[in-house]
Design a protein around this motif. Structure first.
Motif, short mmCIF file in Angstrom:
data_model
loop_
_atom_site.label_atom_id
_atom_site.label_comp_id
_atom_site.label_asym_id
_atom_site.label_seq_id
_atom_site.Cartn_x
_atom_site.Cartn_y
_atom_site.Cartn_z
N SER A 133 22.45 46.73 33.97
CA SER A 133 22.35 47.23 35.34
C SER A 133 22.83 48.68 35.40
O SER A 133 23.52 49.15 34.49
CB SER A 133 23.21 46.38 36.26
OG SER A 133 24.57 46.57 35.92
N ASP A 134 22.46 49.36 36.46
CA ASP A 134 22.96 50.72 36.67
C ASP A 134 24.48 50.73 36.67
O ASP A 134 25.11 51.61 36.11
CB ASP A 134 22.47 51.28 38.02
CG ASP A 134 20.97 51.52 38.02
OD1 ASP A 134 20.38 51.56 36.93
OD2 ASP A 134 20.42 51.66 39.13
N ASP A 135 25.05 49.73 37.34
CA ASP A 135 26.50 49.65 37.44
C ASP A 135 27.14 49.55 36.06
O ASP A 135 28.14 50.21 35.78
CB ASP A 135 26.87 48.43 38.30
CG ASP A 135 28.36 48.34 38.49
OD1 ASP A 135 28.95 49.35 38.93
OD2 ASP A 135 28.96 47.29 38.15
N TRP A 136 26.53 48.74 35.18
CA TRP A 136 27.06 48.62 33.81
C TRP A 136 27.03 49.98 33.13
O TRP A 136 28.01 50.41 32.52
CB TRP A 136 26.22 47.61 33.02
CG TRP A 136 26.82 47.26 31.68
CD1 TRP A 136 27.61 46.20 31.38
CD2 TRP A 136 26.67 48.01 30.45
NE1 TRP A 136 27.98 46.23 30.06
CE2 TRP A 136 27.41 47.33 29.46
CE3 TRP A 136 25.99 49.17 30.08
CZ2 TRP A 136 27.48 47.76 28.14
CZ3 TRP A 136 26.07 49.62 28.77
CH2 TRP A 136 26.81 48.91 27.81
N GLN A 137 25.89 50.68 33.24
CA GLN A 137 25.75 51.99 32.59
C GLN A 137 26.80 52.97 33.10
O GLN A 137 27.41 53.70 32.33
CB GLN A 137 24.34 52.56 32.84
CG GLN A 137 23.20 51.77 32.21
CD GLN A 137 23.16 51.90 30.69
OE1 GLN A 137 24.00 52.56 30.09
NE2 GLN A 137 22.20 51.24 30.08
N VAL A 138 27.00 52.98 34.42
CA VAL A 138 27.95 53.93 35.00
C VAL A 138 29.37 53.62 34.52
O VAL A 138 30.09 54.51 34.05
CB VAL A 138 27.88 53.90 36.54
CG1 VAL A 138 29.00 54.72 37.15
CG2 VAL A 138 26.53 54.43 37.01
N ARG A 139 29.74 52.35 34.59
CA ARG A 139 31.10 51.99 34.16
C ARG A 139 31.29 52.26 32.68
O ARG A 139 32.35 52.71 32.24
CB ARG A 139 31.37 50.51 34.46
CG ARG A 139 31.71 50.25 35.91
CD ARG A 139 31.87 48.78 36.18
NE ARG A 139 32.95 48.19 35.42
CZ ARG A 139 33.09 46.86 35.26
NH1 ARG A 139 32.21 46.02 35.78
NH2 ARG A 139 34.10 46.38 34.57
N HIS A 140 30.25 52.02 31.90
CA HIS A 140 30.33 52.26 30.46
C HIS A 140 30.48 53.74 30.15
O HIS A 140 31.23 54.14 29.25
CB HIS A 140 29.07 51.69 29.79
CG HIS A 140 29.07 51.79 28.30
ND1 HIS A 140 28.23 52.63 27.62
CD2 HIS A 140 29.81 51.16 27.37
CE1 HIS A 140 28.47 52.51 26.33
NE2 HIS A 140 29.42 51.62 26.14
N ASP A 143 34.21 54.75 31.27
CA ASP A 143 35.19 54.32 30.28
C ASP A 143 34.58 53.24 29.39
O ASP A 143 34.58 52.06 29.74
CB ASP A 143 36.45 53.78 30.96
CG ASP A 143 37.50 53.39 29.92
OD1 ASP A 143 37.28 53.67 28.72
OD2 ASP A 143 38.53 52.80 30.32
N PRO A 144 34.06 53.64 28.25
CA PRO A 144 33.36 52.68 27.38
C PRO A 144 34.24 51.49 27.01
O PRO A 144 33.76 50.36 26.88
CB PRO A 144 33.00 53.50 26.15
CG PRO A 144 33.08 54.93 26.58
CD PRO A 144 34.08 54.98 27.69
N ARG A 145 35.54 51.74 26.84
CA ARG A 145 36.43 50.67 26.39
C ARG A 145 36.78 49.69 27.50
O ARG A 145 37.37 48.64 27.25
CB ARG A 145 37.68 51.28 25.75
CG ARG A 145 37.44 51.65 24.29
CD ARG A 145 38.41 52.65 23.74
NE ARG A 145 38.28 53.97 24.34
CZ ARG A 145 37.27 54.81 24.10
NH1 ARG A 145 36.32 54.46 23.27
NH2 ARG A 145 37.21 56.00 24.69
N ASP A 146 36.40 50.03 28.72
CA ASP A 146 36.57 49.11 29.84
C ASP A 146 35.65 47.90 29.66
O ASP A 146 36.03 46.76 29.97
CB ASP A 146 36.24 49.88 31.13
CG ASP A 146 36.42 49.01 32.36
OD1 ASP A 146 37.23 48.07 32.29
OD2 ASP A 146 35.75 49.28 33.37
N LEU A 147 34.46 48.15 29.15
CA LEU A 147 33.48 47.06 28.98
C LEU A 147 33.45 46.54 27.55
O LEU A 147 33.23 45.37 27.30
CB LEU A 147 32.09 47.56 29.36
CG LEU A 147 31.91 47.91 30.84
CD1 LEU A 147 30.57 48.56 31.06
CD2 LEU A 147 32.03 46.66 31.69
N VAL A 148 33.62 47.46 26.58
CA VAL A 148 33.58 47.08 25.16
C VAL A 148 34.86 47.60 24.52
O VAL A 148 34.93 48.77 24.13
CB VAL A 148 32.34 47.71 24.46
CG1 VAL A 148 32.23 47.20 23.04
CG2 VAL A 148 31.07 47.45 25.24
N PRO A 149 35.89 46.76 24.42
CA PRO A 149 37.20 47.26 23.97
C PRO A 149 37.17 47.96 22.61
O PRO A 149 37.96 48.86 22.36
CB PRO A 149 38.06 45.98 23.90
CG PRO A 149 37.38 45.01 24.80
CD PRO A 149 35.93 45.33 24.77
#
Lengths: 258, 550
Positions: A133-140, A143-149
């Motif tokens: 989703s757009d939201d996933w892309q923006v959050r990633h 801060d990439p480590r927020d979604l993928v530690p």
């Protein structure tokens, strides 16, 4: 036996040495020799690529990037994303299974320059469009480590605060047309307008985008905010179109190699 | 140094400097609000620095020394120092970006300090900053000595050296701002590319004019290589950088080629930047400094010929092996693979020629770290050209491509071959240029050698391991016939190797810092000594009729 075998080579070698003994006394002869020897390979391998029809297959539904997507692509280049993410799924079985149908030449025919890459520190992005989703892309991106530690990707939080510069977009599209991308006069003239419209679906500018780039164009608040069009909007718009400019690769049967 | 220039030359230098300064002002004014404006300020600052060197000497009296009595070594001296400074900058950046992959927080949250923006500063800093300056500096030295003639003028060598460094500074400062056209090893934008063409044409003309003055009928081997380097790099640079700017007052441009054609052009360029910038030029160094230092003639003249023409012809075909299994038509991929494999012959001809030259001088290799630098460089040249041919084979490439194996391979070449031959040449050259008995500290040269070797080996082994593991993990299937590992699994497996690579790079960087210190101390402190014979044949202090061959 070995001597007989090598004889023709030895003769050739002697001849070369004798000729060379003369050539190395003349700097211009040497320079011309170098240019001549170095030109052949490039001429044989590159020139035909421009004329042979089979180099790039025909994809009738192929569309150009919208101004917003092109602006996003320019940001992708500016940030050096290509250094870690390739955009080329090879014809290998594991790549097709991991990423999707292998990349076709037609998919990058409007890419000046191509971004096939040479290193995958992160995964290939050729089929990224629509995957998250757009939201996933923006959050990633923030801060990439927020979604993928375990991610080692840099954070690009500043994109959210950077307003997108749209004044230069007509010039950019015109330059792209000069190198072969089929933008129309109408598309070039309205480039700045369309870039804003695509990221602000409620604004009056939005209508022109579907008119000029088709009903299937993504018209959304890519960064989730209606306040202004940011570089985040542009980059996400670009990421969401990767692998979606033509449906040809999904239609043909993939014949991946083992 | 400037006071050795004649009054007319100084005035010309001043005029050129002002002209470039005005170009910088134009860029800053017209490109205001765009990144080009910021690049304009970089040009202005650079020209101001040049003016600061030139201005105080404008009123000085004409130099009185007899120009024909000596070689012109001032630009060579400057080039070596600048090159060593670039080495420290470029390798320092390399250690930083390597550390970022192990610890991504090391970027301190600036827009300018992400991996994607600093990585080209590392590659360009090392290849063009360090490598390019050392190439230009050594080529000046080598062409004068092997032609036994002085360079034709004093202004154009300076123009080439300082103009080239302007290109490097504009490029490096541009990367951190986000100016790049994304083509690997050709990242600078259109205005920097055009400037480089001006500088490079001057370089070629300077080379030809020096050759025209030579007092030696034959053009020495090293010069063939330097000439191939200058000519072919010009060819590659111009064609690969064909682009249309989005605006004459903006930094952005779009490549004239797209997709498949762009990929092929890029790798035709990219692979041959390795061939003609990072190989041919440095082979010129090898063919001059190694026999000189070992005090032995080149093992085989014919092998040099074979190697030279083999490299010049074969290399240009090999670029497409970077595009195996891609959308590039397969016939081009196959041609690239075939020629890459054949390329092993001329490459090993040179590596073997260098090592055989050391026959009868092996005791010197043991005692003299400078010669050992050159010897190990030749060994690494042989190893990485073998690896290169091997990796060009289609199935092998299928495994190695996109992984750290490629990174390990290019660094085996860059650290083991390019940097070591450069360091060897610098240590051979510095005492000669500054008329010293030797390097300030022989022990520091030893330290540098072992640090560089250890650093290279740790780096390369770490990258081989991580690359092959990565490649294998990507294609491992479990019993049910599905992929065993996610991409993330392979990324996690890289962590220890990224730390090892950073450590290896750090050792290499420490070595380079010691090298810079040692060169500076040699200039300032080492005891003086005149070399035995170091003047052009045409000078008044002429030599015997048949001087010993260079």
């Amino acid at each position: 036996m070995l001597k007989d075998l090598l004889k023709p080579f030895a003769r050739f070698f002697n001849f070369q040495a004798r000729t060379h003994y003369k050539a190395e006394r003349h700097s211009i002869a040497l320079a011309l020799g170098i240019i001549g020897a170095a030109s052949i390979g490039g001429i044989v391998e590159i020139a035909p690529l421009f004329t042979i029809d089979s180099t790039v297959e025909a994809a009738p539904d192929m569309r150009v990037y919208t101004p917003l997507e092109q602006a996003g692509r320019d940001i992708y280049i500016r940030e050096g994303c290509y250094a870690c993410h390739s955009q080329m799924i090879r014809t290998l079985r594991d790549e097709v299974e991991r990423y999707g149908p292998y990349s076709l030449a037609a998919e990058s025919q409007y890419d000046h320059p191509m971004l096939w890459g040479s290193k995958r520190t992160g995964p290939d992005l050729a089929r990224l469009g629509g995957k998250y989703s757009d939201d996933w892309q923006v959050r990633h991106l923030i801060d990439p480590r927020d979604l993928v530690p375990e991610s080692v990707m840099p954070s690009y939080a500043f994109l959210q605060d950077a307003p997108l510069e749209t004044d230069s977009l007509p010039g950019r599209l015109a330059a792209l047309r000069a190198v072969g991308v089929p933008y129309t006069d109408d598309q070039i003239a309205n480039a700045s307008h369309d870039a804003i419209g695509q990221a602000m679906p409620d604004s009056t500018a939005a209508g022109g985008v579907t008119e000029r780039y088709g009903e299937a164009t993504n018209l959304r608040l890519f960064d989730g905010s209606n306040a202004r069009v940011t570089e985040m909007d542009a980059l996400v718009a670009y990421l969401q179109i990767l692998g979606q400019l033509t449906q040809l690769p999904y239609e043909i049967e993939p014949k991946a190699e083992e | 140094m400037m006071s050795k220039l004649t009054g007319a030359e100084r005035q010309s230098a001043l005029l050129i400097c002002i002209a470039v300064l005005l170009a910088g002002v134009a860029m800053a004014a017209l490109g205001h609000g765009d990144l080009m404006g910021a690049q304009g300020w970089v040009v202005i600052a650079y020209c101001a620095l040049m003016l600061w060197f030139i201005m105080p000497t404008i009123g000085d009296p004409e130099p009185t020394e007899d120009r024909s009595a000596s070689y012109y070594d001032d630009p060579t001296k400057a080039g070596i120092i600048i090159g060593m400074i670039w080495a420290v900058i470029g390798m320092g950046m390399g250690v930083w970006v390597a550390a970022m992959l192990a610890w991504p927080e090391l970027r301190f949250d600036g827009a300018w300090s992400s991996f994607g923006r600093l990585r080209p500063v590392h590659t360009s800093g090392v290849i063009f900053g360090f490598g390019g300056n050392i190439l230009i500096a050594t080529s000046y030295h080598v062409m004068q000595r092997t032609c036994r003639a002085r360079m034709p003028g004093q202004l154009s060598p300076w123009f080439v050296l300082m103009g080239y460094n302007l290109f490097c500074v504009v490029a490096a400062s541009g990367y951190v701002m986000g100016v790049t056209q994304s083509k690997e090893y050709a990242e600078p934008e259109w205005y920097a590319d055009i400037w480089l063409v001006v500088v490079w044409v001057t370089y070629f003309v300077l080379y030809l004019r020096t050759l025209a003055r030579r007092n030696e009928p034959h053009i020495y081997v090293a010069n063939w290589y330097y000439m191939a380097f200058i000519l072919v790099v010009a060819m590659l640079h111009i064609i690969n950088n064909l682009a249309v700017p989005a605006s004459w007052t903006g930094a952005k441009s779009y490549s004239a080629f797209s997709g498949v054609q762009d990929a092929m052009t890029q790798w035709w360029y990219g692979h041959n930047a390795v061939a003609f910038f990072l190989t041919a030029g440095f082979l010129g160094m090898l063919y001059y400094f190694l026999p000189k230092r070992a005090e032995r003639p080149i093992y085989s003249y014919r092998l040099s010929i074979l190697s030279f023409w083999g490299i010049t012809f074969f290399y240009m075909w090999a670029g497409s092996h970077h595009l195996h299994y891609t959308a590039l038509p397969q016939w081009v991929q196959t041609l690239g693979m075939t020629f890459s494999v054949m390329l092993l012959v001329p490459s090993w001809a040179s590596a073997g020629n260098a090592l055989m030259t050391l026959n009868g001088a092996w005791h010197k290799v043991r005692d003299d770290a400078t010669l050992r630098f050159m010897m190990v460089a030749a060994v690494f040249y042989g190893l990485s050209t073998f690896e290169g041919s091997f990796m060009a084979i289609r199935p092998v490439n299928g495994l190695s491509h996109y992984t750290d194996w490629t990174i390990g391979h290019v660094h085996a070449g860059a650290m083991g071959w390019v940097a070591l031959i450069s360091f060897g040449s610098i240590y051979a050259l510095a005492p000669l240029l500054w008329r010293k008995t030797g390097m300030y500290s022989a022990k520091a040269v030893e330290w540098h050698f072992w640090l560089a070797l250890a650093g290279t080996i740790i780096y390369v082994f770490a990258m081989w391991n991580s690359g092959i593991i990565q490649g294998l993990m990507w294609r491992t299937y479990n019993e049910t016939g599905t992929l065993e590992y996610s991409f993330l699994d392979s990324l996690i497996a890289m962590h220890p190797y990224y730390i090892a690579r950073t450590f290896g790079g750090l050792l290499f960087l420490i070595g380079a810092c010691i090298g810079l210190w040692n060169v500076v101390m040699t200039v300032r402190r080492a005891p003086r000594q005149q070399p035995e014979r170091d003047y052009p044949t045409s000078s008044e202090a002429s030599e015997p009729a048949l001087p010993a061959a260079e």
